[in-house]
Design an enzyme around this catalytic site. Structure first.
Site, PDB file in Angstrom:
ATOM      1  N   GLU A  60      10.465  -5.017  15.051  1.00 16.74           N
ATOM      2  CA  GLU A  60       9.640  -6.146  14.598  1.00 16.74           C
ATOM      3  C   GLU A  60      10.345  -7.007  13.559  1.00 16.74           C
ATOM      4  O   GLU A  60      10.148  -8.222  13.505  1.00 16.74           O
ATOM      5  CB  GLU A  60       8.298  -5.663  14.048  1.00 16.74           C
ATOM      6  CG  GLU A  60       7.311  -5.195  15.125  1.00 16.74           C
ATOM      7  CD  GLU A  60       7.581  -3.785  15.604  1.00 16.74           C
ATOM      8  OE1 GLU A  60       8.437  -3.101  15.003  1.00 16.74           O
ATOM      9  OE2 GLU A  60       6.942  -3.362  16.586  1.00 16.74           O
ATOM     10  N   HIS A 129      -4.910  -0.182  16.162  1.00 19.66           N
ATOM     11  CA  HIS A 129      -4.988  -1.303  17.102  1.00 19.66           C
ATOM     12  C   HIS A 129      -6.227  -2.160  16.843  1.00 19.66           C
ATOM     13  O   HIS A 129      -6.741  -2.779  17.761  1.00 19.66           O
ATOM     14  CB  HIS A 129      -5.051  -0.803  18.548  1.00 19.66           C
ATOM     15  CG  HIS A 129      -3.764  -0.248  19.059  1.00 19.66           C
ATOM     16  ND1 HIS A 129      -3.443   1.075  18.986  1.00 19.66           N
ATOM     17  CD2 HIS A 129      -2.716  -0.850  19.655  1.00 19.66           C
ATOM     18  CE1 HIS A 129      -2.253   1.269  19.514  1.00 19.66           C
ATOM     19  NE2 HIS A 129      -1.778   0.125  19.927  1.00 19.66           N
TER      20      HIS A 129
END
Ligand SMILES: Cc1ncc(C[n+]2csc(CCOP(=O)(O)OP(=O)(O)O)c2C)c(N)n1
Ligand SMILES: [Mg+2]
Lengths: 347, 414
Positions: A60, A129
């Site tokens: 990332e 999530h």
């Protein structure tokens, strides 16, 4: 014109903007061959090839940070962080590098980078999530954040973000991906101006301020309260940073009361920021009632965990819909109001 | 010592370093004027009570050795071999850049001690053969991603010294109008990126630039610089890994100076050669003597060719040493004097100048000309910075955003 879902609007806009500008490229995890874990990038690899649609390794920091150099040599990068929960490894690059590069270089380089990321609860994603972690980035001048709540704005804000010279963090709500549909304007070039909130419903009694999925809760609450004769003005923020404070202030100057609703925990959140904007330093607005509706201070703000946690979350979800209602009602009816910076709804 | 040292054709005794070198670089203000500064500003870093005089005189001794770019050195460090594809003019031009780098650095150290500019100064003295030798070979519009100790990246690429002094002084004539950070040298017109102070951000950015070149079909290449300590950072690995996967046109350089601030190499990595890290990314890694201009030239030349011809990245570890502290408020007392002395004997500049002499390219006259030009540019650059205005706080309010937004008011704080 056919109706599109929120995610289809995103997908279509990506197609259009990538076709329009050959310097754009996508980079992210599972976005090419797989078309994205939610299929937001479906078909783009086939159309634009592996040179411009990069299935990145699980890196990332690289995904966000490589855009700085790419932008410097003339690209318009469109990175995707697969889930907002996984944006933290990229935090350094976004906050320290992308957001400040223009200032640091005295305007020599701008960073026309749009980082898309799915966020929010309500889809059973669990602790990693489900977060609505936009407030992590609120303290970062130089960064722009948008969070569309409608199909039109999903397209309009994305197009505006891609064409903007500023780095934009584009928050796409997972629960809205397939739960709402709408037609897009005929004009394919339409944009939603960044920095401008939308008064989605006019009213005189209380202002409800929200964005993303909770904007729809606010709209529902407003409809129900209208049955009781309470007129709620609903503001869809659309841009979270910089906040459209003129629109917010103008509305609350009219209604005298504000309820800010978001999914994230209240602590250090956008609700507190808006409350501060409304209350601090404003004589006119000193007699306000301002309430913030958010999640309790637990480390997940999604709607489903497991076991006991899950019940807590589900309970909160039920509460949340109700809270918006209760609060709008309370705020609207409480006359005269005692001055309070915030009501702590869950205490 | 005399037996092991290489007595030069033009030995020290017969021809001491050009007198004007010393004169120009001599302190313009008595150092006592700023000795107190070590007490006030460097509380944590100050050497123990009583050793301050020794410390400063030792710093001065090293500086005067540093500016003597033709001094004696042990014979075993004599260079041999060729610089592939390098013309004689280029050899001399490169030498001049290295001298410039060295004398500029020594001058800045003194100006810092005299309190002429704020912040701190990151000396690169001892490491001149590293980044400058690479960037000298790059095209002006190639991308260079330097870190905090990369004066050489800018000087090698030809950035005029006046922009570097203006950066050190944070004056309006620096490329960022004096709003950024001292020693973070950059210039947009020379393809030198503004370094981020956060370690390895430049590494990732340079990787992105290399990607951009490839995607846009340009034949440019990128270079990224980092230290031994930086190789432990996640971004080192994320950047290299991606460049390996996509065979990006980039040259990665690690200047291994054995220390990361106060951290010795063995606490950064269990590897002996940091270039071994390249194996994990599927591209070549080489470890070389970073104080040997010839070795650095040949290795970087090959790596640049590899990058430009589309074969992908190379990682080059250059083993070198910084003579002074991490920054100039660091007395570096975590290192032994023996270690420092041993590395000072491997000074890249006398080694290169001796080789140039052996090649018949450098004589006293040429050297005199080089030093004279360099000193003149340094003095002009210092004057330029000192007469350049300090930016007013007002000027810092601009450029937060490129676009305008109805709710944003920089003064309101939101
Ligand atoms: C991310 C980050 N962590 C820590 C620091 C503080 N810091 C600056 S330079 C440095 C040491 C770097 O060592 P090395 O990579 O070997 O480079 P050198 O200074 O030796 O040239 C440290 C710890 C920083 N600037 N950025
Ligand atoms: Mg080091």
């Amino acid at each position: 014109m056919a109706s599109l879902s929120y995610i289809e609007a995103i997908n279509r806009t990506l197609h259009e903007e990538m076709a329009r500008d050959a310097t754009t490229f996508l980079i992210g995890e599972d976005i090419g061959i797989y078309g994205g874990v939610f299929k937001a990038t479906r078909g783009l690899l086939q159309e634009f090839g592996p040179e411009r649609v990069i299935d990145s390794p699980i890196s990332e920091s690289l995904i966000a940070g490589m855009t700085v150099g790419a932008a410097m040599v003339g690209c318009r990068p469109l990175p995707e962080i697969q889930f907002a929960d996984f944006i933290s490894p990229a935090f350094d690059q976004i906050v320290q590098q992308l957001a400040r590069f223009r200032w640091r270089t005295n305007g020599t380089y701008s960073m026309p980078v749009t980082i898309r990321t799915p966020y929010g609860g309500g889809v059973g994603g669990g602790v990693f999530h489900s977060q609505s972690n936009e407030a992590w980035f609120m303290n970062v001048p130089g960064l722009v954040m948008v969070a569309p709540s409608t199909v039109r704005d999903a397209a309009g804000l994305l197009r505006a973000a891609i064409r903007s010279e500023d780095p934009v963090l584009y928050w796409e709500h997972k629960k809205l991906y397939r739960s709402i549909k709408d037609e897009l304007p005929e004009d394919e070039e339409f944009v939603t101006a960044i920095g401008e909130a939308h008064v989605a419903r006019e009213g005189r009694d209380v202002t409800a301020i929200s964005f993303g999925y909770t904007h729809h809760l606010a709209m529902t609450a407003a409809e129900r309260l209208a049955e009781d004769g309470i007129e709620v003005e609903v503001i869809d923020l659309r841009t979270l940073l910089p906040l459209d404070t003129p629109t917010i202030k103008e509305s609350v100057a009219k209604t005298g009361k504000a309820v800010i609703v978001h999914e994230a925990p209240k602590i250090g959140g956008i609700g507190g920021e808006i409350a501060a904007v409304l209350v601090v330093g404003s004589l006119v607005l000193a007699c306000l009632a301002v309430a913030v509706v958010g999640t309790v201070a637990w480390p997940v703000d999604g709607s489903r965990g497991g076991g006991e946690g899950g019940q807590l979350v589900q309970g909160s979800r039920r509460l949340r819909g109700g809270i918006a209602l209760t609060f709008l009602a309370v705020a609207a009816l409480a006359v005269p109001l005692r001055r309070r910076d915030t009501f702590d709804v869950l205490n | 010592m005399t037996e092991e040292t290489n007595r030069r054709r033009r030995g020290k005794e017969e021809a001491p370093p050009a007198a004007d070198t010393e004169a120009t670089l001599a302190e313009e203000a008595p150092e006592s004027a700023q000795e107190g500064e070590y007490e006030t500003e460097d509380v944590a870093a100050a050497p123990a009570e009583g050793s301050k005089g020794d410390f400063l005189s030792e710093q001065r001794r090293r500086e005067s050795l540093a500016i003597d770019v033709t001094r004696d050195f042990p014979d075993k460090y004599r260079l041999s071999g060729a610089m592939e594809g390098c013309s004689d003019e280029q050899k001399l031009e490169l030498f001049e850049r290295l001298v410039k780098l060295r004398l500029f650095d020594a001058r800045m150290r003194k100006l810092f001690r005299q309190g002429r500019f704020e912040g701190t100064y990151y000396s690169q003295i001892g490491q001149e053969a590293c980044d400058a030798v690479l960037t000298y070979q790059m095209k002006r519009d190639d991308f260079v991603g330097p870190s905090h100790r990369d004066l050489g990246a800018a000087v090698g690429k030809g950035v005029p010294l006046k922009f570097l002094t203006a950066q050190v002084y944070n004056r309006v004539d620096s490329p960022d109008g004096g709003r950024y950070t001292a020693c973070h040298y950059w210039h947009p017109d020379y393809g030198v990126m503004q370094p981020a102070t956060s370690i390895m951000m430049n590494w990732i950015a340079a990787t992105g630039a290399a990607f951009g070149y490839k995607m846009l079909g340009k034949d440019n290449v990128a270079a990224a610089f980092g230290g031994d300590g930086a190789t432990a950072h996640g971004d080192f690995h994320e950047g290299c890994n991606f460049a390996g996967v996509h065979r990006l046109p980039i040259v990665y350089v690690i200047q291994n100076n054995l220390w990361a601030e106060s951290l010795p190499l063995h606490l950064t990595s269990a590897l002996e050669n940091l270039s071994d890290r390249a194996k994990a990314f599927g591209f070549p890694g080489v470890s070389i003597d970073g104080n040997d201009v010839l070795a650095v030239w040949n290795a970087t030349r090959a790596a640049l060719e590899r990058a430009r011809s589309g074969e992908g990245p190379t990682l080059i570890e250059m083993k070198t040493y910084r003579w002074f502290g991490h920054s100039d408020i660091d007395p570096a007392d975590y290192r032994s004097d023996d270690e420092v002395e041993a590395w000072m004997a491997k000074d890249p500049l006398p080694r290169f100048s001796a080789w140039l002499e052996d090649e018949g390219l450098l004589d006293d006259e040429t050297l005199g000309g080089v030093v004279e030009r360099v000193e003149e540019e340094i003095e002009t650059a210092v004057d330029f910075a000192e007469s350049s205005a300090k930016p007013g706080a007002e000027t810092f309010l601009s450029e937060v955003y490129a676009e305008s937004y109805p709710g944003f008011d920089v003064r309101a704080g939101r």
